[in-house]
Write a protein that holds these residues in place. Structure first.
Motif, PDB file in Angstrom:
ATOM      1  N   GLU A  21       0.842  -1.187   0.000  1.00  0.00           N
ATOM      2  CA  GLU A  21       0.000   0.000   0.000  1.00  0.00           C
ATOM      3  C   GLU A  21       0.886   1.248   0.000  1.00  0.00           C
ATOM      4  O   GLU A  21       1.837   1.345   0.765  1.00  0.00           O
ATOM      5  CB  GLU A  21      -0.895  -0.023   1.246  1.00  0.00           C
ATOM      6  CG  GLU A  21      -1.994   1.020   1.239  1.00  0.00           C
ATOM      7  CD  GLU A  21      -2.595   1.188   2.636  1.00  0.00           C
ATOM      8  OE1 GLU A  21      -2.943   2.316   2.978  1.00  0.00           O
ATOM      9  OE2 GLU A  21      -2.676   0.171   3.363  1.00  0.00           O
ATOM     10  N   GLY A  22       0.543   2.193  -0.844  1.00  0.00           N
ATOM     11  CA  GLY A  22       1.339   3.402  -0.897  1.00  0.00           C
ATOM     12  C   GLY A  22       1.278   4.017  -2.287  1.00  0.00           C
ATOM     13  O   GLY A  22       0.554   3.508  -3.131  1.00  0.00           O
ATOM     14  N   PRO A  23       1.984   5.092  -2.520  1.00  0.00           N
ATOM     15  CA  PRO A  23       2.928   5.736  -1.610  1.00  0.00           C
ATOM     16  C   PRO A  23       2.233   6.336  -0.383  1.00  0.00           C
ATOM     17  O   PRO A  23       1.195   6.960  -0.512  1.00  0.00           O
ATOM     18  CB  PRO A  23       3.572   6.824  -2.473  1.00  0.00           C
ATOM     19  CG  PRO A  23       2.593   7.101  -3.566  1.00  0.00           C
ATOM     20  CD  PRO A  23       1.887   5.813  -3.816  1.00  0.00           C
ATOM     21  N   LEU A  24       2.843   6.116   0.781  1.00  0.00           N
ATOM     22  CA  LEU A  24       2.275   6.594   2.043  1.00  0.00           C
ATOM     23  C   LEU A  24       2.583   8.073   2.225  1.00  0.00           C
ATOM     24  O   LEU A  24       3.726   8.488   2.032  1.00  0.00           O
ATOM     25  CB  LEU A  24       2.875   5.812   3.219  1.00  0.00           C
ATOM     26  CG  LEU A  24       2.677   4.296   3.205  1.00  0.00           C
ATOM     27  CD1 LEU A  24       3.502   3.643   4.319  1.00  0.00           C
ATOM     28  CD2 LEU A  24       1.198   3.940   3.355  1.00  0.00           C
ATOM     29  N   THR A  25       1.573   8.828   2.594  1.00  0.00           N
ATOM     30  CA  THR A  25       1.849  10.248   2.871  1.00  0.00           C
ATOM     31  C   THR A  25       2.515  10.394   4.231  1.00  0.00           C
ATOM     32  O   THR A  25       3.401  11.207   4.408  1.00  0.00           O
ATOM     33  CB  THR A  25       0.554  11.085   2.848  1.00  0.00           C
ATOM     34  OG1 THR A  25      -0.422  10.423   3.659  1.00  0.00           O
ATOM     35  CG2 THR A  25       0.020  11.222   1.439  1.00  0.00           C
ATOM     36  N   ASP A  26       2.094   9.583   5.206  1.00  0.00           N
ATOM     37  CA  ASP A  26       2.669   9.671   6.541  1.00  0.00           C
ATOM     38  C   ASP A  26       3.458   8.407   6.850  1.00  0.00           C
ATOM     39  O   ASP A  26       2.883   7.341   7.012  1.00  0.00           O
ATOM     40  CB  ASP A  26       1.548   9.853   7.573  1.00  0.00           C
ATOM     41  CG  ASP A  26       2.106  10.061   8.980  1.00  0.00           C
ATOM     42  OD1 ASP A  26       3.283   9.675   9.227  1.00  0.00           O
ATOM     43  OD2 ASP A  26       1.377  10.602   9.831  1.00  0.00           O
ATOM     44  N   PRO A  27       4.768   8.496   6.908  1.00  0.00           N
ATOM     45  CA  PRO A  27       5.566   7.285   7.106  1.00  0.00           C
ATOM     46  C   PRO A  27       5.414   6.701   8.512  1.00  0.00           C
ATOM     47  O   PRO A  27       5.687   5.524   8.728  1.00  0.00           O
ATOM     48  CB  PRO A  27       7.000   7.767   6.870  1.00  0.00           C
ATOM     49  CG  PRO A  27       6.979   9.228   7.187  1.00  0.00           C
ATOM     50  CD  PRO A  27       5.603   9.709   6.799  1.00  0.00           C
ATOM     51  N   TYR A  28       5.018   7.538   9.464  1.00  0.00           N
ATOM     52  CA  TYR A  28       4.959   7.062  10.848  1.00  0.00           C
ATOM     53  C   TYR A  28       3.654   6.322  11.150  1.00  0.00           C
ATOM     54  O   TYR A  28       3.623   5.429  11.985  1.00  0.00           O
ATOM     55  CB  TYR A  28       5.097   8.239  11.823  1.00  0.00           C
ATOM     56  CG  TYR A  28       6.418   8.972  11.674  1.00  0.00           C
ATOM     57  CD1 TYR A  28       7.620   8.358  12.039  1.00  0.00           C
ATOM     58  CD2 TYR A  28       6.464  10.265  11.166  1.00  0.00           C
ATOM     59  CE1 TYR A  28       8.821   9.028  11.901  1.00  0.00           C
ATOM     60  CE2 TYR A  28       7.669  10.947  11.024  1.00  0.00           C
ATOM     61  CZ  TYR A  28       8.847  10.320  11.391  1.00  0.00           C
ATOM     62  OH  TYR A  28      10.033  10.972  11.254  1.00  0.00           O
TER      63      TYR A  28
END
Lengths: 576, 424
Positions: free
Chosen positions: B57-64
């Motif tokens: 899933e991604g690209p993730l906007t929030d990596p955390y």
């Protein structure tokens, strides 16, 4: 019939292309159809041995005689495809003295130059040979590049007026009144298939005579006219090492057996092979134990193979044939000789002959014989010239000129380019712009890539087999994207991307049988370069649209940081 | 007598440098030994935390945000979200010339392969190239640089849907460089602003380059070049070119040898030097003594085996690429301490048939306890005083996730800190 007969040749391997060249040079009208690329079948999947005939000198002297004769011819007409490495049959203590003597006598009987040397002398030539090799017989084996040879034959055939249609699969034979009068073909489409000839659609190609030169696929063509051609396809594995552990072809001096040959080929050494009958030339198991067998058996001859790095393995299918009354159980007993099956004599089917069996080394001789046979059908008396006229690239090529300075290439790159291109080097390398190296492992420059693209269209695998780019140690890790960029000059981005993906996938496929040790590390590096650095595994051009606005657009709002020249970082190392 | 230290770090990549730095900042006496060239020279210089989940899933906007949901064996799960953030804080503090700390949102950067890639920190040299910035871009390639074809990259970015117009142009780099000149050769010329011959006259390299680009520039506000724009004086090179072109100049990160990767390596070595650690490079670990604890390791130097002792050890030797994990036909193993590496018995199960499949080999590495200490097949400690950090760890596919730098930073940070606390 027109003023000259029109001959349809089915099959774009070495045999078919050799026939097409021969017939075209004799002035006949020729159309060759091939279902894939040139060398799509067995020709593209062999170990690259130019036989001296030594391997058949005991068991199959008819083949041995043909091999040594053609070995000499190819050194002349295809000098830019051949490297005369020399070869030897080495004897280990457990190999019998009797067989060694038989081999020596066999070579002499077949006029194959052969000399006995001691173990020490053999190791002086090849230092990595095992300490306990007793002695060896030297023979004039060599290495030959099958791709280059077939491409050169195709160029020559076209120069003589032949029509060559690749990616054109024969779907049926046209039979009228017990006579084959043509072939139905389906031309595939797509920029990657625009190799040569017609694009898309079906076509009925009428011919005055049809030659079936489809090797392991010959039975399928026969079926279309209800004639039985019992080809017995036999698979063999070839394992490619990352360097040349030997510079001479090393054969084991014992009766037939698996894993008994090492062929130095370009920058690699190829270990071979196995011999196992298969039902379907396109669908057979490729198994890890076969790779293990190559390494574990051949390390008896060259111990360093145990720890050496293999870069990939591939399998090929021999188109063996024997007359139905022989009935060998074991494919290793089947002769390597070729057979001309005139379906008129054999099956009362006029207008077609099949050629089956045989070896790559004897492709030209097979072409000559079948061309004689075709000419006989029409009462044409035309001399075969394929043994005298050099192939394009091998004309007037006696000295390696100093192309390095001439074309601004560093010496190893210049030398290797010229070796591959032969007398075409000047045409190809003489470009206006700078000519950087695209593939470092195999020393392939931009000019050579561009030349190959002009011949093969948007098919980077076809560019690969023409140039060897991406075939070295890194298996395309560093150059697949570069090759794609060279293609982009000619084709749009999407077509380029598809060709790039196909190349990445093909390069991955063959490495599966080499994924341990250094090659697994290499694969992990390639994965990092392609996935981490380039993010090609999540290419947004292929997938879902990305919501760009949801991501960081920098510390200042978009579009307002118009203070050009201002760089916002506070560097400490930047002294000036 | 053996060379002694409190914490001994094996490996000079991002994880090793970070653990040494983190241990030194805790006040420990730290020694770092490394053998091979660091894999940072292969790395783009972008510092990713997490771009895609293990499910793709991604690209993730929030990596955390996704970190708490990662599988237990993932190194991020071992160290926890807070440690990841602290480690990024350390990075931001010690490494100059990087951006991205102003937000917890990922950035998208153009790659030399013509895609965009999610990342958390990026060199200042690449910052004006952000793909979420909607100003138009001119990409400029160099005729003889085969790794960056500006027209191809531009067309690819356009098909990737970037929110700006992008064009590519190709120039010949001024001066008579060989067709196979190395990136460092270009960088040096621009660093020193040396004179180069252009049509019989000598010109300063930066002027000459700007003069080649200027006529090609339409109304783009940003100009991207391959990452060759200086080494020691990269900031000045960029500033000068930006000023001459009237547009913001940026670098597109490249493959090896990567100048941004090398600049990052230099910055970390410098920070480590300042923190007072001793560093020895170029010699391999040949052997070690110890059963439950590692007593000493032996560094092979000019044929001699030199003992090095320490109270605590950090294994940061890298993964398959850096040879911190190796393999043969039967097995995948960790060559320094022979820590257990879980892997399929049949090597044909180490990979998938698709080139970008879910390759098991990519996740092979050592498993650890919550304190990053490697464990054996039964889950027991291999050694009580060895911690592992970075690529040598298993349980994650950094290439697919775009998580390599973040895992190295956070596990390096945690391992170094914990080792120092234990030693003191």
């Amino acid at each position: 019939m027109a003023s000259v007969p029109h001959i349809a040749v089915i099959g774009g391997g070495s045999t078919g292309i050799g026939i097409a060249r021969d017939l075209a040079m004799r002035g006949l009208d020729v159309t060759l159809v091939e279902q894939g690329n040139l060398t799509h079948g067995t020709t593209g999947r062999m170990h690259g041995l130019l036989h001296s005939g030594g391997r058949y000198a005991v068991s199959d002297q008819a083949s041995a005689n043909e091999c040594i004769e053609e070995n000499k011819v190819l050194r002349d007409i295809a000098s830019h495809c051949v490297e005369m490495t020399g070869g030897m049959f080495v004897k280990r203590p457990e190999d019998t003295e009797e067989y060694f003597e038989e081999k020596l006598e066999g070579c002499k009987a077949c006029d194959i130059p052969a000399e006995v040397i001691s173990g020490e002398e053999a190791r002086a030539i090849e230092p990595h040979l095992a300490r306990d090799i007793d002695k060896a017989i030297t023979v004039p084996d060599g290495a030959i590049d099958p791709f280059r040879l077939v491409v050169a034959n195709a160029a020559s055939a076209e120069e003589h007026g032949a029509r060559i249609e690749t990616h054109s699969k024969v779907t049926d034979l046209v039979v009228e009144d017990d006579e084959v009068v043509g072939v139905e073909v389906e031309h595939q489409t797509g920029p990657d298939k625009k190799v040569r000839g017609t694009e898309g659609g079906t076509e009925q190609i009428r011919a005055d005579y049809v030659v079936n030169a489809t090797g392991a696929w010959a039975g399928r063509i026969g079926d279309m006219a209800n004639v039985d051609i019992e080809v017995r396809p036999s698979k063999g594995v070839m394992t490619i090492m990352n360097i040349r552990q030997v510079d001479t072809v090393i054969n084991r001096c014992r009766p037939k057996g698996d894993a008994d040959i090492i062929v130095p080929h370009e920058t690699t050494a190829i270990l071979g092979t196995t011999d196992e009958e298969v039902d379907d030339p396109e669908d057979y198991p490729e198994e890890g134990w076969e790779v293990e067998l190559m390494i574990d058996t051949l390390k008896e001859l060259v111990p360093m193979l145990e720890e050496a790095r293999t870069i990939r393995s591939f399998w090929g299918v021999r188109p063996l044939y024997e007359p139905p009354d022989v009935g060998s159980d074991d494919p290793t007993d089947i002769t390597r000789d070729y057979f001309l099956l005139d379906h008129e004599e054999r099956d009362d089917l006029h207008g077609m002959t099949s050629i089956v069996g045989g070896k790559f080394t004897t492709y030209r001789m097979m072409g000559e014989e079948i061309s004689d046979h075709v000419c006989d059908q029409f009462g044409i008396d035309a001399e075969c010239r394929t043994a005298e006229v050099p192939l394009p690239g091998s004309e007037d090529f006696s000295v390696l000129r100093d192309y390095m300075d001439e074309f601004g290439l560093r010496s190893p790159i210049g030398r290797r380019s010229v070796e591959r291109l032969g007398s075409r080097a000047e045409d190809v390398l003489n470009t206006d712009g700078p000519n950087p190296t695209v593939c470092e492992c195999e020393a392939v420059t931009r000019a050579e890539i561009k030349d190959a693209i002009s011949q093969s269209g948007a098919n980077l695998n076809a560019v690969r087999i023409r140039t060897r780019a991406s075939m070295g140690n890194c298996q395309g890790g560093f150059c697949c994207n570069r090759m794609a960029s060279e293609l982009h000059g000619e084709f749009d981005e999407q077509i380029t991307r598809e060709a790039w993906d196909a190349l990445l996938q093909e390069r991955w496929k063959g490495q599966r049988h080499a994924l341990w040790g250094q090659q697994l590390s290499q694969a992990a590096l390639n994965y990092a370069l392609h996935a981490t650095t380039q993010n090609r595994d999540n290419d947004p051009a292929d997938g879902e649209p990305v919501d760009f606005a949801a991501f960081d657009s920098g510390p200042t709002p978009t579009g307002t940081s118009g203070q050009t020249g201002v760089v916002t970082d506070g560097g400490t190392r930047d002294g000036d | 007598m053996a060379i002694e230290s409190e914490v001994l770090v094996i490996g000079g990549g991002l994880a090793g440098l970070t653990s040494a730095l983190s241990a030194a900042r805790e006040g420990a006496d730290v020694r770092l030994v490394s053998y091979k060239q660091s894999t940072l020279r292969n790395a783009s210089g972008l510092v990713d935390i997490l771009g895609y989940t293990p499910d793709g899933e991604g690209p993730l906007t929030d990596p955390y945000e996704a970190i708490p949901d990662l599988p237990d064996e993932h190194p991020y799960s071992t160290v926890g979200l807070r440690t990841v953030k602290e480690a990024m804080g350390l990075f931001d503090e010690v490494v100059p010339n990087y951006q991205g700390e102003h937000t917890e949102t990922n950035a998208l950067l153009p790659t030399h392969g013509g895609t965009v890639k999610p990342t958390a920190r990026y060199p200042a040299s690449a910052a004006p190239g952000l793909a979420s910035d909607d100003r138009d871009v001119l990409l400029v390639g160099l005729e003889s640089m085969v790794d960056f074809d500006a027209q191809h990259v531009a067309a690819h970015l356009e098909n990737a849907g970037v929110p700006f117009d992008v064009r590519g142009e190709t120039i010949r780099f001024p001066g008579d460089l060989r067709a196979d000149a190395k990136v460092t050769r270009y960088a040096k010329l621009l660093d020193t602003n040396s004179e180069v011959p252009v049509r019989g006259r000598n010109k300063m390299a930066r002027d000459a380059l700007a003069e080649r680009v200027n006529p090609l520039l339409e109304d783009e506000e940003r100009v991207g070049l391959p990452a060759i724009l200086g080494d020691d004086h990269a900031r000045s090179v960029r500033a000068a070119l930006s000023q001459k072109l009237g547009a913001e100049v940026f670098e597109v990160p490249m493959g090896p040898p990567s100048l941004p990767g090398l600049r990052l390596e230099d910055a970390l070595f410098e920070a480590l030097d300042e923190a007072g650690a001793s560093i020895e490079t170029g010699n391999p670990v040949a052997d070690f003594d110890g059963e439950d604890r590692v007593e000493r390791i032996y560094i092979e130097k000019n044929g001699a085996k030199i003992p090095n002792t320490a109270d605590q050890y950090v294994l940061a030797t890298g993964g398959l690429v850096g040879k911190g994990i190796e393999s043969n036909r039967e097995n995948v193993y960790e060559p320094v301490f022979d820590c257990h590496v879980d892997n399929a018995a049949d090597r044909y199960e180490w990979f998938e048939n698709d080139v970008f499949g879910d390759h098991p080999f990519a996740t092979y590495g050592v498993a650890t306890d919550p304190d990053l200490r490697p464990t054996d097949a039964d889950g027991d400690l291999e050694f009580e005083n060895v911690r592992a950090a970075g690529g040598v760890l298993g349980g994650y596919d950094y290439a697919a996730e775009k998580s390599g730098s973040g895992v190295s930073l956070s596990t390096g940070y945690a391992a170094g800190q914990s080792a120092a606390q234990e030693a003191l």
